[in-house]
Design an enzyme around this catalytic site. Sequence first.
Site, short mmCIF file in Angstrom:
data_model
loop_
_atom_site.label_atom_id
_atom_site.label_comp_id
_atom_site.label_asym_id
_atom_site.label_seq_id
_atom_site.Cartn_x
_atom_site.Cartn_y
_atom_site.Cartn_z
N SER A 185 0.79 -1.22 0.00
CA SER A 185 0.00 0.00 0.00
C SER A 185 0.83 1.28 0.00
O SER A 185 0.36 2.31 -0.46
CB SER A 185 -0.97 0.00 1.18
OG SER A 185 -0.29 -0.19 2.39
N HIS A 213 -5.30 -3.09 -3.17
CA HIS A 213 -4.95 -2.15 -4.24
C HIS A 213 -4.89 -2.78 -5.62
O HIS A 213 -4.63 -2.08 -6.60
CB HIS A 213 -3.62 -1.47 -3.91
CG HIS A 213 -3.66 -0.72 -2.62
ND1 HIS A 213 -4.14 0.57 -2.52
CD2 HIS A 213 -3.34 -1.10 -1.36
CE1 HIS A 213 -4.08 0.96 -1.26
NE2 HIS A 213 -3.60 -0.04 -0.53
N LYS A 244 -11.83 0.96 -2.39
CA LYS A 244 -10.78 1.57 -3.21
C LYS A 244 -11.23 1.58 -4.66
O LYS A 244 -12.13 2.35 -5.00
CB LYS A 244 -9.46 0.85 -2.92
CG LYS A 244 -9.01 1.23 -1.50
CD LYS A 244 -7.83 0.49 -0.96
CE LYS A 244 -7.52 1.04 0.44
NZ LYS A 244 -6.73 0.17 1.26
C1 PLP Z 1 -6.83 0.07 2.76
C2 PLP Z 1 -6.26 -1.25 3.09
C3 PLP Z 1 -6.92 -2.13 3.93
C4 PLP Z 1 -8.14 -1.71 4.71
O1 PLP Z 1 -9.27 -1.78 3.95
P1 PLP Z 1 -10.54 -0.91 4.40
O2 PLP Z 1 -11.65 -1.50 3.65
O3 PLP Z 1 -10.21 0.48 4.02
O4 PLP Z 1 -10.66 -1.09 5.88
C5 PLP Z 1 -6.45 -3.39 4.10
N1 PLP Z 1 -5.30 -3.79 3.50
C6 PLP Z 1 -4.60 -2.96 2.70
C7 PLP Z 1 -3.36 -3.45 2.06
C8 PLP Z 1 -5.05 -1.67 2.49
O5 PLP Z 1 -4.35 -0.84 1.75
#
Ligand code: PLP
Length: 391
Positions: A185, A213, A244
């Site tokens: 991330s 992602h 996302k």
């Molecule tokens: C954003 C993210 C999460 C969390 O997901 P949410 O639905 O925003 O709680 C989990 N793992 C990674 C790698 C992320 O970037």
Amino acid sequence: MPATTLPSVMPNFSAELQQLERQALRRVRRIVSGAQGPRLQFDGKEYLAFCSNDYLGLANHPALIEAAQRGAAAYGVGAGASHLISGHMQVHEALEQALAAFVGLPRALYFSSGYLANSGIIPALIGRDGAVFSDALNHACIIDGARLSRAQVEIYAHGDVAALADKLARSTAARKLVASDAVFSMDGDVAPLRELAALCERYDAWLLLDDAHGFGVLGEGGRGALAHCGVRSSNVIYLGTLGKAAGVSGAFVAAQEDVIEWLIQRARSYVFSTAAPPLLACTLLASLQLIEAEQWRRTHLQALIARLRTGLASLPWRLAASETPIQPLIIGENQKTLELMQALLAAGIWVPAIRPPTVPQGTARLRISLSAAHSTEDVDRLIVALHAQRD
Ligand SMILES: *Cc1c(COP(=O)(O)O)cnc(C)c1O
């Protein structure tokens, strides 16, 4: 009787906050008005923003807004209960089936967020007598899930398959789980998925891949990192998040039938939490259709990534090796990174500064995130603004 004045044992947060301030580590939230998109407004000013994980530009898409409205009209706004009581509605079920079919795995389970999913599924899969093998740069919710599991946690150097193999070979744990971000991330690089899957098969370990992602962005039709890397393995437990690229909210885990059935029984963040609003499931079904049908979003995004990388290649700061929409420019010092962020803001461009502890000490960075909603001109404006900051 006079009140006795005892020395306070309460932590002095104001001193600790000042300490954060001095280290340039205190975070502030900017209050954004209007909807998400490449242009964001705060403090009465409009910025060209490179902050968001809305990689396909779906967060404010008319078809999704319409689906949310349709969902609210049909199902109301609240699920009213957890999934195991009476909150599991037809539209949640339809979403899970669509997600499983989309990623080509037998069954899927919809969670309210990625954070909740990881912190719930790791302890459900692995307990005290198990071991979790975790990449050093994994997301906080994998780290927290591993801690909650009370399993032994073995951290291997980022992407170091040989180090992982060594740890797996030495492990005497009854159950093993390897956990990795599929796309990291804060760095944007893709994990060595084929090698990880081969190792997990060899050592009888589960492979939990967090594709927050990659889902919607990578692979044919946006099916994610597994499709991108051509990985198929019954050891894989795939996690995609839906806030996302999918533009909405939530997450899902997809795996073999019995794994999912077990998670329904034992993942505490699933069992003890109210089901997500059904209108979100309705919206996500619409999002899934757009993700699959509108290849042009991924094609445009890839063109923007290539353009940005070419444009930034000659800067004095290192652009991380990334083929994804996460394009971090590694500055190093916290203060310098903040100054660059401020200078860009003054030029009307918003790129977030990411500092420790989110990233390792000495690797503070500007984390540029691209979206299919950006235009070529938007990217060119960022390139010019960053060149103006070199000295
Ligand atoms: C954003 C993210 C999460 C969390 O997901 P949410 O639905 O925003 O709680 C989990 N793992 C990674 C790698 C992320 O970037």
